[in-house]
Design a protein around this motif. Sequence first.
Motif, PDB file in Angstrom:
ATOM      1  N   ASN A 260      -6.977   2.321  -3.547  1.00 50.93           N
ATOM      2  CA  ASN A 260      -7.258   1.419  -2.434  1.00 50.93           C
ATOM      3  C   ASN A 260      -8.541   1.887  -1.735  1.00 50.93           C
TER       4      ASN A 260
ATOM      5  N   ARG B 231       7.885   2.175   1.838  1.00 52.23           N
ATOM      6  CA  ARG B 231       6.964   1.048   1.993  1.00 52.23           C
ATOM      7  C   ARG B 231       7.758  -0.210   2.287  1.00 52.23           C
TER       8      ARG B 231
ATOM      9  N   ALA C  56      -8.323   2.802   2.025  1.00 53.76           N
ATOM     10  CA  ALA C  56      -7.410   3.849   2.488  1.00 53.76           C
ATOM     11  C   ALA C  56      -8.086   5.216   2.439  1.00 53.76           C
TER      12      ALA C  56
ATOM     13  N   GLU D 287       0.833  -1.193   0.000  1.00 51.75           N
ATOM     14  CA  GLU D 287       0.000   0.000   0.000  1.00 51.75           C
ATOM     15  C   GLU D 287       0.872   1.249   0.000  1.00 51.75           C
TER      16      GLU D 287
ATOM     17  N   THR E 289      -3.256   4.207  -2.649  1.00 53.61           N
ATOM     18  CA  THR E 289      -3.268   3.178  -3.687  1.00 53.61           C
ATOM     19  C   THR E 289      -2.634   1.891  -3.158  1.00 53.61           C
ATOM     20  N   HIS E 290      -2.816   0.814  -3.915  1.00 55.50           N
ATOM     21  CA  HIS E 290      -2.156  -0.451  -3.603  1.00 55.50           C
ATOM     22  C   HIS E 290      -1.877  -1.185  -4.911  1.00 55.50           C
TER      23      HIS E 290
END
Length: 206
Positions: free
Chosen positions: A60, A112, A63, A35, A41-42
Amino acid sequence: MPARFDHIAIAAEDLETGAAAVEAALGVPLQQGGEHALMGTHNRLLSLGPGEYLEVITINPRAPAPDRPRWFDLDRFQGRPRPNTWIAACDDLTGALAAAPRRSGQPIDFERNGLRWRMAVPDDGQLPFDSAFPALIEWQGSASAADRLTDLGCRLEQVILTHPDPQALQAALAPVIDDPRITIEPGAAKAIRAVIRTPHGLRELA
């Protein structure tokens, strides 16, 4: 030092649909991605060999929405899963942006799962030439997302960029990246096609 191809982004309206479409087209499974909290977003990922990969990336729904437009123009994306953006890696993002067209974005720091990078993200989310020009990324440290992926034998053969003004796009790309796999064709509207060699032969994402 010129930028180099890093990865191609396949946009979709939801992650499961996008991943399933790419897996069916290429005949190989995607790996779990992660993510991106700053962008909401993912993604899912696929190795394209050393230093290169493919991602399916979507909004996402779990989120919080970011306080700015999302990267890769995802806020306005509609339709079937398809290549929407490509990304070029550089060792000096500031220098690469100096050679890039206006509106190529402002550097933003991301992190990330132990990976760190800087990426130029346009204020409105849309890259130059209707996003046929690449997003520019500078990986921080010794690892990129590609280094964590299992190599399933897929390799990028060609990225075909279609644009109404191919000469201007070619001129914009020339000082930034020199890769014979990146080709440009005239067309009524922007489009990106990716030709990938898989264990099952050549496959195209378009």
